[in-house]
Each structure stands twice: as structure tokens, then as C-alpha cells.
Design an enzyme around this catalytic site. Structure first.
Site, mmCIF file in Angstrom:
data_model
loop_
_atom_site.group_PDB
_atom_site.id
_atom_site.type_symbol
_atom_site.label_atom_id
_atom_site.label_comp_id
_atom_site.label_asym_id
_atom_site.label_seq_id
_atom_site.Cartn_x
_atom_site.Cartn_y
_atom_site.Cartn_z
ATOM 1 N N ASP A 212 0.862 -1.182 0.000
ATOM 2 C CA ASP A 212 0.000 0.000 0.000
ATOM 3 C C ASP A 212 0.898 1.233 0.000
ATOM 4 O OD1 ASP A 212 -2.065 1.763 0.115
ATOM 5 O OD2 ASP A 212 -2.904 1.036 2.001
ATOM 6 N N ALA A 213 1.259 1.678 -1.198
ATOM 7 C CA ALA A 213 2.240 2.749 -1.366
ATOM 8 C C ALA A 213 1.627 4.050 -1.851
ATOM 9 C CB ALA A 213 3.325 2.297 -2.351
ATOM 10 N N LYS A 214 0.533 3.941 -2.616
ATOM 11 C CA LYS A 214 -0.166 5.119 -3.173
ATOM 12 C C LYS A 214 0.798 6.032 -3.919
ATOM 13 C CE LYS A 214 -3.758 5.002 0.401
ATOM 14 N NZ LYS A 214 -3.193 3.954 1.274
ATOM 15 N N ARG A 215 1.680 5.423 -4.711
ATOM 16 C CA ARG A 215 2.655 6.187 -5.459
ATOM 17 C C ARG A 215 2.023 6.817 -6.695
ATOM 18 N NH1 ARG A 215 5.190 5.728 -1.094
ATOM 19 N NH2 ARG A 215 7.169 4.637 -0.958
ATOM 20 N N THR B 108 -0.595 -0.135 -4.707
ATOM 21 C CA THR B 108 -1.616 0.888 -4.919
ATOM 22 C C THR B 108 -0.932 2.112 -5.512
ATOM 23 O OG1 THR B 108 -1.364 1.747 -2.659
ATOM 24 C CG2 THR B 108 -3.069 0.077 -3.030
#
Length: 270
Positions: free
Chosen positions: A87-90, A114
Site C-alpha cells: 500500500d504505497a499510493k505512489r 496501490t
């Protein structure tokens, strides 16, 4: 094995749509607990229940180099065959996204990630095209309270005004040439989840927001399941991790995870 095939196999083997989030907050850990030992205990307690694990990278990055090492050791400890979602939301311009993708997939060995689509396809492309065997979950309709600040704003697409989150899903469908894209869709907005499922019957959903954020498992399954009776993975982090702050935390985590699996299966089609 390609990520979504591995995920489907894990779902069937465990009879579970439950993903356990590994978000170790030092302020909430049992007194004196070491993060890696805590993670290992949670994994041992829930590996027979969870179809996937999802470490949130922020909790590890906040601990500096030691945290990154703990994240790598945590991912390596997860039993083979259980998918791992970073879950990085890069989300950044193309060359930076290439570096992000390399770190997450080549160094950490995560199976999925993500990503934010805000900068457009060139920011997503290094994840999607350079790693076609990996899973790419695009932030679409997130579970947080402030999501509507932007995600509900009307945009013009195909001669119609639609909410931004629906435009994101439309683009994700277009980009999905390798069949490795899913959407992050929060349980806290079931009506929007239903709209997305109707428009995109085959895209997998990663669903946060159940438990601490108040999302309903029953409504999530009613609005988010695909026609085949799957197509979603429901994440729970705090509710499982901190079911107890005492020495019995792992046992409490297992009991909570099993209760969630049973509740999810209660509303799944037979």
C-alpha cells in the site's frame, strides 16, 4: 504466478475475501513489542484466514532504514502463495514512477501496489506495462471522509458530466491491456461502489474502510461483488491488529479475523 491468478487461488483455498493490513503503529503496539516480531505473530495467527496481506509502507518508512529492512523481512516472512499488496499510493512523472516500481517490485518483491492516477497514464504506465505480472490497484473512490473534495467533482467525458472517480475507473479500464489493473474502492461509499461495479463488471476491487472507518460488510458485498461472486478483496487493519493490546494480541487478532471471514462469507453467494 500472475498476481490476480495467485489471488484467486488464495481466495479459493482459504474460502476468504479478507485481506489483513499490516500497519504497525508504534503507539498502538503492545507494550515493549518489536515491530518485526509483532508482524510475524500476526502473520502466523492469520495466514490460514487471510487471502492476502497489505503492508502500508508509511508505517515502515517512518522508522527510517530500519523500517525499510523490517518491511522487506515482513514480506519475505509471509508464506509463499499468499499475495502481498504494497500500500504505497505512489504517483509521479514517468521516470520517478519507474524508480518507485523498481523499488516495490524488484527490491521488496511485492505482488501488487496501490498507485495514484492523478498525473495521468505516464505516471501509471511503468507499473502497468513494465510489470504485467504484477497487480496495480488504482486509487478510485477512497474510503476517507475528505475523498469527496475531488473525487465527486463533475468532469466532462464522452459528452456527459460524470464524477471524477467514474472518469478514473473509465481510464483504468482503457489502460488494462494486460488485465493487471484493479481499483481501490472504499466500503464507506456503497452507492458509488455499485455504480462502479455496474460500469466495470470485471475489474477487481480492493476495499478499505470496513471496521474502524465504519464501512458495512453486508453493503460491500451487495454492491461490490462481480457476477461470479468474487471480484473484491476486503481489507481490515486496525480492527485485527489491535484487537488486544495485551500479550494475547495474536490470539485476539486470529479470533477477529476469523469472525470477519465468517461475516463476509455469510453474505457471499453460495
Amino acid at each position: 504466478m500472475e498476481f490476480f491468478a495467485q489471488l484467486d487461488a488464495s481466495i479459493k483455498q482459504k474460502n476468504s475475501l479478507l485481506c489483513v493490513g499490516l500497519d504497525p503503529d508504534p503507539a498502538l503496539l503492545p507494550h515493549g513489542a518489536d515491530i518485526l516480531a509483532f508482524n510475524k505473530a500476526i502473520i502466523d495467527a492469520t495466514a490460514d484466514i487471510a487471502c492476502a496481506f497489505k503492508p502500508n509502507m508509511a508505517f515502515y518508512e517512518a522508522e527510517g532504514q530500519q523500517g525499510w529492512n523490517v518491511l522487506k523481512q515482513t514480506i519475505n516472512y509471509i508464506p509463499k502463495g499468499i499475495p502481498v499488496i504494497a500500500d504505497a499510493k505512489r504517483g509521479d512523472i514517468g521516470n520517478t514512477s519507474r524508480a518507485y516500481a523498481k523499488a516495490i517490485f524488484d527490491d521488496l518483491k511485492a505482488g501488487a501496489v496501490t498507485v495514484s492516477p492523478y498525473l495521468g497514464f505516464d505516471s501509471v504506465e511503468p507499473f502497468v506495462n513494465n510489470y504485467p505480472e504484477k497487480g496495480i490497484f488504482i486509487l478510485c473512490r477512497t474510503s476517507n471522509q475528505g475523498a469527496s473534495d475531488f473525487q465527486s467533482l463533475p468532469v466532462r467525458m464522452n459528452n456527459a458530466d460524470i464524477p471524477l472517480y467514474q472518469a478514473v475507473a473509465h481510464k483504468a479500464e482503457q489502460w488494462n491491456t494486460h488485465k493487471n489493473i484493479g481499483l481501490v474502492v472504499g466500503a464507506t461509499y456503497p452507492e458509488d461502489m455499485l455504480a462502479l461495479r455496474k460500469a466495470h463488471p470485471e475489474l477487481p476491487f480492493l476495499v478499505p474502510g470496513v471496521g474502524a472507518q465504519g464501512g458495512s460488510i453486508k453493503l460491500t458485498l451487495k454492491t461490490g461483488l462481480s457476477a461470479s461472486g468474487s471480484g473484491i478483496v476486503i481489507n481490515s487493519s486496525r480492527q485485527i491488529l489491535y484487537a488486544s493490546r495485551g500479550a494475547d494480541f495474536a490470539c485476539a487478532a486470529a479470533k477477529t479475523a476469523e469472525a470477519l471471514r465468517q461475516e463476509i462469507n455469510l453474505y457471499r453467494p453460495a
